[in-house]
Motif scaffolding. Structure first.
Motif: not given
Length: 254
Positions: A86-100, A173-185
């Motif tokens: 659970a901790r590693l998945i949560a950490l991985g998710a945080a890194v995922y958001v930062v990366g996107l 709908g949002f352009g490639w920049i907006g789409a990355f933020f959608v994926l981050a969310a």
């Protein structure tokens, strides 16, 4: 004790959560994580046009991403064994958001390689099949793990199909920049889902854990023929899926 249909369920003393909740959360984690990994090719053409990049710049970052994912997996797996999935998945998710978010904010090839290559590769290692299924295994009796893994794996595979039209719509709908933020969310949703895989380890379980060191585990794997055959199979699978899919998706008209 809650049970999986048709056989033994959760291991005693582990959790009061129903198996269906655990399997659903684990499947949704893979749905988001692996599904997102499959859609980066959709960004190739719009980023290439806006940033005046060649395909080699984008392709290099995706190649780095997959190599980092594979090379870091044994180390991330060892950390999951020590600190819990659970901790590693949560950490991985945080890194995922930062990366996107980094991919959305990129203005140079170096930044894109660091975010889309290094960070997303590490994020996939922490939120991918190995860590998630390892976490599920702690809740499920060995006789029912194949059944549980099939449910979680199938849900993750559905993400590879569903995330393509979702991302295509976001780019339109949002352009490639907006789409990355959608994926981050979307990736941020993995954080609460990871809580379902938290386990309480008692003293008896600690005493029963293997005393094999990480170095000894790597040595055993290195000397096992099956380990290399398995890696060869996944290498071929990853090569043709990621290499071809990245460039095929770029042909989809946005």
């Amino acid at each position: 004790e809650p049970r999986l249909a048709g056989g033994s369920g959760l291991q005693a003393g582990k959790s009061s959560r129903l198996p269906v909740v655990i399997l659903a959360c684990a499947g949704l984690i893979l749905f988001i994580s692996i599904g997102t990994r499959q859609i980066f090719g959709l960004f190739l053409s719009p980023m290439e046009a806006d940033l005046s990049w060649g395909r080699e710049t984008f392709g290099f970052a995706i190649a780095m991403q997959n190599l980092v994912w594979g090379l870091s997996q044994p180390f991330v797996g060892a950390l999951a064994d020590r600190f819990g999935s659970a901790r590693l998945i949560a950490l991985g998710a945080a890194v995922y958001v930062v990366g996107l978010i980094g991919m959305a904010s990129t203005d140079s090839a170096v930044m894109f390689n660091l975010s889309g290559g290094l960070l997303i590769g590490l994020a996939l290692s922490g939120t991918g099949f190995a860590v998630v299924l390892g976490g599920v295994a702690r809740f499920v009796h060995p006789s029912r793990r194949g059944f549980a893994f099939s449910i979680v794996g199938t849900t993750g595979a559905l993400g590879q199909l569903a995330m393509i039209p979702i991302t295509h719509g976001a780019i339109s709908g949002f352009g490639w920049i907006g789409a990355f933020f959608v994926l981050a969310a979307t990736a941020s949703l993995i954080l609460p889902l990871a809580a379902a895989l938290r386990v309480r380890v008692d003293e008896n379980e600690i005493e029963q854990t293997s005393e094999q060191t990480f170095r000894e585990a790597l040595t055993e794997a290195r000397d096992h023929k099956g380990y290399w055959l398995l890696n060869a199979g996944f290498f071929v699978c990853g090569f043709h899926i990621v290499f071809i899919l990245t460039h095929l998706l770029s042909l989809i008209h946005i």
